[in-house]
Design a protein around this motif. Structure first.
Motif, PDB file in Angstrom:
ATOM      1  N   HIS A   5      -1.958  -3.458  34.885  1.00 46.55           N
ATOM      2  CA  HIS A   5      -2.316  -4.874  34.768  1.00 46.55           C
ATOM      3  C   HIS A   5      -1.329  -5.707  35.579  1.00 46.55           C
ATOM      4  CE1 HIS A   5      -4.891  -3.823  31.293  1.00 46.55           C
ATOM      5  NE2 HIS A   5      -3.934  -2.953  31.044  1.00 46.55           N
ATOM      6  N   ARG A   7      -0.613  -8.766  34.780  1.00 52.74           N
ATOM      7  CA  ARG A   7       0.021  -9.712  33.860  1.00 52.74           C
ATOM      8  C   ARG A   7      -0.268  -9.293  32.420  1.00 52.74           C
ATOM      9  NH1 ARG A   7      -3.526 -13.420  31.655  1.00 52.74           N
ATOM     10  NH2 ARG A   7      -5.660 -13.233  32.421  1.00 52.74           N
ATOM     11  N   SER A   9      -2.137 -10.145  29.569  1.00 56.09           N
ATOM     12  CA  SER A   9      -3.320 -10.944  29.247  1.00 56.09           C
ATOM     13  C   SER A   9      -3.328 -11.317  27.765  1.00 56.09           C
ATOM     14  CB  SER A   9      -4.584 -10.144  29.571  1.00 56.09           C
ATOM     15  OG  SER A   9      -4.654  -9.013  28.714  1.00 56.09           O
ATOM     16  N   ASP A  10      -4.263 -12.172  27.391  1.00 53.89           N
ATOM     17  CA  ASP A  10      -4.407 -12.526  25.982  1.00 53.89           C
ATOM     18  C   ASP A  10      -4.698 -11.294  25.134  1.00 53.89           C
ATOM     19  OD1 ASP A  10      -3.935 -15.183  26.540  1.00 53.89           O
ATOM     20  OD2 ASP A  10      -6.056 -15.748  26.555  1.00 53.89           O
ATOM     21  N   ARG A  11      -5.514 -10.362  25.655  1.00 55.65           N
ATOM     22  CA  ARG A  11      -5.822  -9.131  24.918  1.00 55.65           C
ATOM     23  C   ARG A  11      -4.556  -8.299  24.691  1.00 55.65           C
ATOM     24  NH1 ARG A  11      -6.558  -3.889  25.922  1.00 55.65           N
ATOM     25  NH2 ARG A  11      -6.439  -4.097  28.180  1.00 55.65           N
ATOM     26  N   ARG A  13      -1.459  -9.476  24.683  1.00 61.56           N
ATOM     27  CA  ARG A  13      -0.609 -10.238  23.757  1.00 61.56           C
ATOM     28  C   ARG A  13      -1.028  -9.983  22.310  1.00 61.56           C
ATOM     29  NH1 ARG A  13       1.834 -15.467  26.108  1.00 61.56           N
ATOM     30  NH2 ARG A  13       1.472 -15.208  28.324  1.00 61.56           N
ATOM     31  N   GLU A  14      -2.321  -9.988  22.060  1.00 59.17           N
ATOM     32  CA  GLU A  14      -2.820  -9.725  20.707  1.00 59.17           C
ATOM     33  C   GLU A  14      -2.455  -8.314  20.257  1.00 59.17           C
ATOM     34  OE1 GLU A  14      -7.010 -10.593  20.580  1.00 59.17           O
ATOM     35  OE2 GLU A  14      -6.679 -12.653  21.278  1.00 59.17           O
ATOM     36  N   GLN A  17       1.281  -8.300  19.393  1.00 57.97           N
ATOM     37  CA  GLN A  17       1.536  -8.999  18.132  1.00 57.97           C
ATOM     38  C   GLN A  17       1.080  -8.201  16.915  1.00 57.97           C
ATOM     39  OE1 GLN A  17      -0.468 -12.711  18.917  1.00 57.97           O
ATOM     40  NE2 GLN A  17       1.309 -13.586  19.971  1.00 57.97           N
ATOM     41  N   ASP A  49       6.064 -15.324  28.983  1.00 54.71           N
ATOM     42  CA  ASP A  49       5.032 -15.749  29.929  1.00 54.71           C
ATOM     43  C   ASP A  49       4.254 -14.505  30.353  1.00 54.71           C
ATOM     44  OD1 ASP A  49       6.348 -14.536  32.201  1.00 54.71           O
ATOM     45  OD2 ASP A  49       7.531 -16.351  32.510  1.00 54.71           O
ATOM     46  N   ASP A  50       3.462 -14.602  31.379  1.00 55.10           N
ATOM     47  CA  ASP A  50       2.572 -13.505  31.751  1.00 55.10           C
ATOM     48  C   ASP A  50       3.277 -12.237  32.216  1.00 55.10           C
ATOM     49  OD1 ASP A  50       0.449 -15.095  31.084  1.00 55.10           O
ATOM     50  OD2 ASP A  50      -0.192 -15.477  33.147  1.00 55.10           O
TER      51      ASP A  50
END
Length: 191
Positions: A5, A7, A9-11, A13-14, A17, A49-50
């Motif tokens: 990847h 960066r 991504s939101d996926r 990051r989830e 977490q 950040d990304d």
């Protein structure tokens, strides 16, 4: 199966977490021992950040990560899915040690939950972000965080922490410098 990847991504990051444990790997420049440390407390890890992440470095029995980063900066952080869909995420990059006296520490520490025994913050600039299948990682259930490390740190007064860090955190098991003498004073506040 695996994917690189550009960066976080939101996926991703989830996914980060949702993991209750992550692993940090570093190694000396030449020879010596490779170190892999498990880390708990989900509120000790932050995506800044990304392509940049950070984690709260708490008092511990050794200082391998700090020593290796100060010597060569190489670090890998790994997350594994022990529940849900299989996945392994590795964040490769260059790490740096931010101690309480450094500029930016007071802003960085706001990214983390409250923990006593803060030694430093490790910031990683990711140059490779990749995930892979994790098909052989077992299912395991998370019950709760162990509170023993926080409890241990809360029982120590300033002099006891200073003595502990001077005895155990000045150099790695291979003799690579870790915390400098002026860095063995405990943080007067916790995150």
């Amino acid at each position: 199966m695996g994917k690189i990847h550009d960066r976080i991504s939101d996926r991703l990051r989830e996914f980060i977490q949702a993991q209750p444990v992550y692993f940090v790997a570093t190694a000396p420049e030449q020879g010596g021992h490779v170190n892999v440390s498990p880390k708990g407390y989900a509120d000790t890890f932050a995506v800044l950040d990304d392509t940049t992440v950070a984690y709260l470095d708490l008092d511990g029995s050794g200082v391998e990560t700090i020593s290796h980063l100060r010597q060569n900066g190489r670090i890998t952080v790994m997350f594994c899915a022990f529940s849900g869909p299989p996945n392994i995420l590795r964040l490769y990059g260059t790490g740096r040690v931010v101690v309480p006296e450094d500029p930016g520490f007071s802003d960085l520490i706001k990214n983390f939950g409250p923990h006593p025994g803060v030694r430093s913050i490790i910031v990683v600039d990711c140059d490779r972000i990749s995930d892979s299948c994790g098909f052989s990682v077992p299912f395991m259930s998370f019950d709760e965080d162990r509170t023993l490390l926080d409890e241990w740190a809360q029982r120590k007064d300033v002099q006891q922490k200073r003595t502990y860090r001077a005895r155990n955190n000045r150099e790695s098991i291979d003799g690579i410098p870790g915390l400098y003498p002026e860095e063995t004073d405990p943080v007067t506040h916790h995150s």
